[in-house]
Design a protein around this motif. Structure first.
Motif, short mmCIF file in Angstrom:
data_model
loop_
_atom_site.label_atom_id
_atom_site.label_comp_id
_atom_site.label_asym_id
_atom_site.label_seq_id
_atom_site.Cartn_x
_atom_site.Cartn_y
_atom_site.Cartn_z
N THR A 697 11.83 3.83 -5.55
CA THR A 697 12.35 2.61 -4.93
C THR A 697 11.31 2.00 -3.99
O THR A 697 11.08 0.78 -3.99
CB THR A 697 13.64 2.92 -4.15
N ALA A 698 10.67 2.85 -3.19
CA ALA A 698 9.67 2.35 -2.23
C ALA A 698 8.46 1.75 -2.94
O ALA A 698 7.91 0.74 -2.50
CB ALA A 698 9.23 3.49 -1.31
N PHE A 699 8.07 2.36 -4.05
CA PHE A 699 6.85 1.91 -4.73
C PHE A 699 7.03 0.57 -5.43
O PHE A 699 6.07 -0.18 -5.61
CB PHE A 699 6.41 2.96 -5.75
N ARG A 700 8.26 0.26 -5.80
CA ARG A 700 8.50 -1.01 -6.51
C ARG A 700 8.05 -2.22 -5.72
O ARG A 700 7.67 -3.25 -6.29
CB ARG A 700 10.00 -1.14 -6.83
N GLU A 701 8.05 -2.11 -4.39
CA GLU A 701 7.70 -3.25 -3.55
C GLU A 701 6.24 -3.24 -3.11
O GLU A 701 5.79 -4.16 -2.44
CB GLU A 701 8.60 -3.25 -2.30
N LEU A 702 5.49 -2.18 -3.48
CA LEU A 702 4.16 -2.02 -2.90
C LEU A 702 3.21 -3.16 -3.28
O LEU A 702 2.61 -3.79 -2.41
CB LEU A 702 3.57 -0.67 -3.32
N LEU A 703 3.05 -3.44 -4.54
CA LEU A 703 2.10 -4.47 -4.96
C LEU A 703 2.53 -5.86 -4.50
O LEU A 703 1.69 -6.70 -4.15
CB LEU A 703 1.91 -4.44 -6.47
N ALA A 704 3.83 -6.09 -4.46
CA ALA A 704 4.33 -7.37 -3.95
C ALA A 704 4.01 -7.51 -2.47
O ALA A 704 3.66 -8.59 -1.98
CB ALA A 704 5.83 -7.49 -4.19
N ASP A 705 4.12 -6.38 -1.75
CA ASP A 705 3.80 -6.39 -0.32
C ASP A 705 2.31 -6.65 -0.12
O ASP A 705 1.92 -7.38 0.81
CB ASP A 705 4.19 -5.04 0.28
N VAL A 706 1.48 -6.09 -0.97
CA VAL A 706 0.03 -6.34 -0.90
C VAL A 706 -0.25 -7.83 -1.07
O VAL A 706 -1.03 -8.43 -0.32
CB VAL A 706 -0.72 -5.52 -1.97
N ALA A 707 0.38 -8.42 -2.07
CA ALA A 707 0.17 -9.85 -2.34
C ALA A 707 0.62 -10.71 -1.16
O ALA A 707 -0.07 -11.66 -0.76
CB ALA A 707 0.92 -10.25 -3.60
N GLU A 708 1.76 -10.36 -0.56
CA GLU A 708 2.28 -11.15 0.56
C GLU A 708 1.38 -11.03 1.78
O GLU A 708 1.05 -12.04 2.43
CB GLU A 708 3.69 -10.67 0.90
N ARG A 709 0.94 -9.80 2.10
CA ARG A 709 0.05 -9.62 3.25
C ARG A 709 -1.30 -10.31 3.03
O ARG A 709 -1.87 -10.90 3.96
CB ARG A 709 -0.17 -8.13 3.51
N SER A 710 -1.80 -10.21 1.81
CA SER A 710 -3.09 -10.84 1.49
C SER A 710 -3.00 -12.34 1.64
O SER A 710 -3.92 -12.99 2.19
CB SER A 710 -3.52 -10.47 0.07
N SER A 711 -1.91 -12.92 1.19
CA SER A 711 -1.71 -14.36 1.29
C SER A 711 -1.64 -14.80 2.75
O SER A 711 -2.24 -15.80 3.14
CB SER A 711 -0.44 -14.77 0.55
N THR A 712 -0.92 -14.03 3.57
CA THR A 712 -0.80 -14.35 4.99
C THR A 712 -2.17 -14.31 5.67
O THR A 712 -2.51 -15.20 6.46
CB THR A 712 0.16 -13.36 5.68
N THR A 713 -2.95 -13.29 5.38
CA THR A 713 -4.28 -13.18 5.97
C THR A 713 -5.18 -14.31 5.51
O THR A 713 -5.94 -14.90 6.30
CB THR A 713 -4.93 -11.83 5.59
N PHE A 714 -5.08 -14.64 4.24
CA PHE A 714 -5.92 -15.70 3.66
C PHE A 714 -5.69 -17.04 4.37
O PHE A 714 -6.63 -17.82 4.58
CB PHE A 714 -5.64 -15.83 2.17
N LYS A 715 -4.47 -17.30 4.75
CA LYS A 715 -4.14 -18.59 5.37
C LYS A 715 -4.77 -18.74 6.76
O LYS A 715 -5.02 -19.87 7.21
CB LYS A 715 -2.62 -18.74 5.47
N SER A 716 -5.02 -17.61 7.44
CA SER A 716 -5.51 -17.69 8.82
C SER A 716 -6.91 -17.11 9.02
O SER A 716 -7.46 -17.21 10.12
CB SER A 716 -4.54 -16.96 9.76
N ALA A 717 -7.49 -16.51 7.99
CA ALA A 717 -8.78 -15.84 8.14
C ALA A 717 -9.91 -16.83 8.39
O ALA A 717 -9.91 -17.96 7.87
CB ALA A 717 -9.08 -15.01 6.90
N ASP A 718 -10.88 -16.39 9.18
CA ASP A 718 -12.08 -17.19 9.46
C ASP A 718 -13.11 -16.86 8.38
O ASP A 718 -13.74 -15.80 8.40
CB ASP A 718 -12.61 -16.83 10.85
N ILE A 719 -13.27 -17.77 7.43
CA ILE A 719 -14.19 -17.55 6.30
C ILE A 719 -15.26 -18.63 6.35
O ILE A 719 -14.97 -19.83 6.25
CB ILE A 719 -13.45 -17.61 4.95
N GLY A 720 -16.52 -18.20 6.54
CA GLY A 720 -17.63 -19.13 6.59
C GLY A 720 -18.65 -18.83 5.52
O GLY A 720 -18.42 -17.99 4.64
#
Length: 767
Positions: A697-720
């Motif tokens: 049950t816990a693992f079913r959400e793992l990759l989706a959680d990765v995608a959500e966290r990555s998207s959140t970071t991408f929106k605010s990350a300082d990329i130059g």
């Protein structure tokens, strides 16, 4: 019809675990004997290179390999060694007795695989054997045109990378596993050092594949530390056995009494130790109590250089880099008033079983494979081929000498050693732990008998000590002999033929065991030190009805009827009870192995899914594709500003960080679940089934959680143009990582079993 079907299934099972003969290779070896091998060394090397082909001429390999070993090492392989080589080239585990030349057999088999175009990892139980065998066999490999290298604990990352490019790489199982774990955290393929697995040849296969399979390898990162362990240790240190806590008859579980619980609650400020909000404190108290009451210094661990060092019970050595699960490790350190080491958080783990099963081809060798043939078949789908000794074994194995009490046994051991020593016959004494070896050495000294002690305190000198154990008049006291890797020659390592003959006339090496081990394999390995290559020798085991083996695994053993004045027991039932206790102990070990396997199967399946996704992220632009889909406008703005290549690398950095972070958190969650899962057994639920349900049950959400966290970071990350600012984006990885082995037993450790006592206590308090 049903009866015939059942008999057929039983017959097939028995056949699958019964060692096969090497007779099927006799014709090939006979053909090798007719192959003429002459010419210069350079011509021999060229002939070996000409053999390189997937369809290797096995007879020619045997002939050229035998000649190369003769020229470079002065060792001419016996026919039985060549048959053993062929068995390993067919993917079997070879059983070959101690002193019969397994090291050369392994080198010839590894060369054969290399000539087929396969890269070979020769896995040993420790760094010493990896280095010794690679260097010892090196000249033969060179003459066969096969490159060889070795890896040890002090080998640098760049040296490892180079060593893994060799045709044959010798490496301990722990170092190989740690390299795989470190590679799994790399963020670029170029940073990885371990090549794709091809062939693994396992030395001391029973030790590595069975004993070590219960010890997961851990990669940890930095984490916060507190002083809870020292505080708890101060409280537990003042508790008294019989008043504040009790230990069960088998010395496997310890639990607080009512008086003890009251004492602890008062010391903690009047808390309710069994209230739901204080269960963490209760767990800390019980772990500390386990450390104080059940773990013995100089038996389970040593204190060396201000650090707790675990003892590998199957080899009598300090278990380098090994520790208990963090709570228990810290409790033992606090018990010994030592600084509590960093606990860290587990970044990833790997079982030996999962490590070995990565390889498409597995083979191995050991002196005692038959006893674990069932496990090798069950867990690795490996079959055993047994080699007959080159010369018949003439060692005399005496029946066990059983005594009523341990005191009687100890007196009898010293007296027997005095009798044998008077003949000049060298004696090798195998004890069960460090403390016993030192006590026996002191008793011998009081009786005017000088001895050399080999145990975990001086294991760095083991090769020199063992090499001289066959000298005339020598008395050697050793804690375990499994995996020592050094032959005991009659007359000593540097002894003359005259000295060897003198020892042979005295009866050869005499092996004396001070008690039966929990595994018959360890008894056989101790015995096997005597009678090598047709030498004379003898062995005997002294046991008592008070031995730990009996008290733990056959406590119902009845008092003996026939006891002599010196305490020796003549009842046949006593010897049976000892054998029964050993079988029970072996059954417990097998169940631990099975539980480790069952527990880790699901985790390994989930890990493989994560690793496949990780590899895709690391080697393609998948991370950029995913983040572009999550925020197309921002992605296109950044691409225009910094370029696609920089943005793709930044996307990869973001996604890999969150993937690794989510996997670490998933492992921590599963660890917490496993620690509490035993409570389900109290309600008659299957803990393993419940664990699987929660883990899936816990693992079913793992990759989706990765995608959500990555998207959140991408929106605010300082990329130059210089890439992503990892500190600003909170993507900084652990500042330090370290590796260790954790002495674990999922679904069945002593601590876990004590939960039933805790639960009973909780119910009593609530009623």
């Amino acid at each position: 019809m049903l009866g015939e079907r059942l008999r057929d299934r039983i017959a097939r099972f028995v056949d699958s675990t019964r060692p096969g003969s090497l007779a099927i290779y006799q014709d090939t070896v006979a053909k090798a004997g007719r192959v003429e091998v002459d010419g210069t060394d350079a011509e021999l090397t060229e002939a070996a290179r000409a053999l390189r082909d997937a369809d290797l001429d096995r007879a020619a390999l045997c002939a050229i390999g035998r000649e190369a070993a003769q020229r470079t090492l002065g060792l001419r392989a016996y026919d039985v060694q060549l048959m053993g080589t062929l068995a390993m080239l067919d993917g079997h585990v070879l059983q070959m007795a101690t002193g019969e030349g397994k090291t050369l057999v392994g080198a010839l088999a590894a060369s054969g695989y290399a000539m087929r175009g396969r890269q070979v990892h020769v896995v040993s139980v420790n760094d010493y054997l990896a280095q010794r065998d690679a260097e010892w066999m090196g000249p033969t490999y060179d003459m066969l045109g096969v490159s060889v290298a070795w890896i040890g604990q002090k080998t640098t990352r760049e040296e490892r990378r180079k060593a893994y490019t060799a045709d044959v790489t010798y490496v301990s199982v722990s170092e190989l596993g740690f390299d795989v774990l470190r590679d799994r955290l790399c963020t670029a393929v170029a940073d990885q050092v371990v090549p794709d697995p091809s062939v693994v040849l396992v030395d001391e296969a029973d030790s590595v594949l069975v004993d070590e399979a219960r010890v997961p390898l851990i990669l940890a990162g930095t984490a916060a530390q507190d002083d809870t362990d020292e505080q708890v240790a101060k409280i537990v240190r003042r508790l008294r056995l019989g008043e504040h806590y009790e230990i069960d008859e088998q010395a496997r579980n310890v639990y607080l009494t009512d008086t003890g619980a009251d004492r602890v609650e008062q010391a903690l400020g009047g808390i309710d130790l069994y209230a739901p909000e204080t269960m963490g404190t209760l767990a800390a108290i019980n772990v500390s109590l386990h450390a104080h009451a059940l773990l013995q210094r100089d038996v389970d661990y040593l204190v060396r250089d201000g650090k707790v060092r675990l003892i590998n019970t199957s080899r009598g050595r300090v278990a380098e880099l090994q520790r208990w699960p963090d709570g228990l490790q810290a409790a033992v350190e606090a018990k010994e008033r030592l600084a509590v080491t960093d606990s860290g958080e587990v970044l990833d783990s790997l079982t030996v079983q999962a490590l070995i099963k990565r390889y498409p081809t597995v083979c191995g060798m050991t002196g005692t494979a038959t006893a674990v043939a069932r496990q090798l078949r069950e867990f690795y789908d490996l079959t055993v081929r047994a080699a007959d000794p080159n010369k018949p074994c003439i060692r005399v194995d005496e029946p066990d000498r059983v005594y009523a009490t341990d005191d009687d046994k100890q007196v009898a051991i010293v007296e027997h050693i005095k009798e044998v020593h008077a003949t000049g016959r060298p004696i090798l004494i195998g004890t069960l732990d460090v403390a016993e070896s030192e006590r026996l050495a002191r008793r011998l000294a009081k009786n005017g008998l000088d001895s050399v002690v080999l145990n975990a305190r001086n294991d760095a000198s083991e090769a020199a000590i063992i090499a001289e154990a066959g000298a005339y008049d020598a008395i050697t006291v050793s804690t375990q002999m499994a995996g020592r890797g050094t032959d005991i020659r009659l007359g000593g390592a540097e002894g003359t033929q005259e000295e060897a003959d003198r020892v042979a006339e005295a009866g050869g090496l005499y092996v004396l065991g001070t008690g039966r081990h929990g595994s018959s394999r360890l008894d056989d390995q101790l015995r096997g030190r005597s009678g090598r290559q047709g030498d004379p020798g003898g062995s005997v085991f002294f046991t008592s009805l008070e031995d730990d083996l009996i008290e733990r695994h056959a406590p119902e053993t009845a008092a003996p009827n026939k006891v002599e004045s010196d305490g020796r027991v003549l009842d046949k039932g006593a010897a049976y009870a000892i054998r029964h206790a050993q079988r029970v102990a072996e059954g417990v070990d097998l169940e631990i192995h099975r539980n480790t396997w069952r527990y880790n199967q699901l985790i390994e399946h989930q890990r493989n899914i994560v690793l496949a996704h990780r590899t895709k992220i690391m080697t393609t632009d998948q991370a950029a594709v995913d983040l572009k889909a999550s925020d197309t406008e921002r992605y296109e703005e950044l691409a225009a500003a910094v370029g696609e290549e920089t943005l793709t690398e930044a996307a990869r950095t973001i996604t890999l960080y969150h993937l690794d972070r989510c996997w670490t958190e998933h492992l921590a969650y599963l660890s917490d679940i496993r620690e509490a899962i035993h409570l389900h057994a109290l309600s008659r639920e299957d803990p393993l089934t419940e664990f699987h349900r929660v883990a899936i049950t816990a693992f079913r959400e793992l990759l989706a959680d990765v995608a959500e966290r990555s998207s959140t970071t991408f929106k605010s990350a300082d990329i130059g143009v210089a890439g992503i600012d990892v500190e600003q984006a909170a993507l900084k990885r652990p500042t330090a990582t370290w590796t260790y082995l954790v002495h674990d037993n999922p679904f069945g450790s002593d601590i876990d079993r004590s939960i039933s006592g805790i639960a009973a206590r909780v119910r009593k308090r609530r009623n």
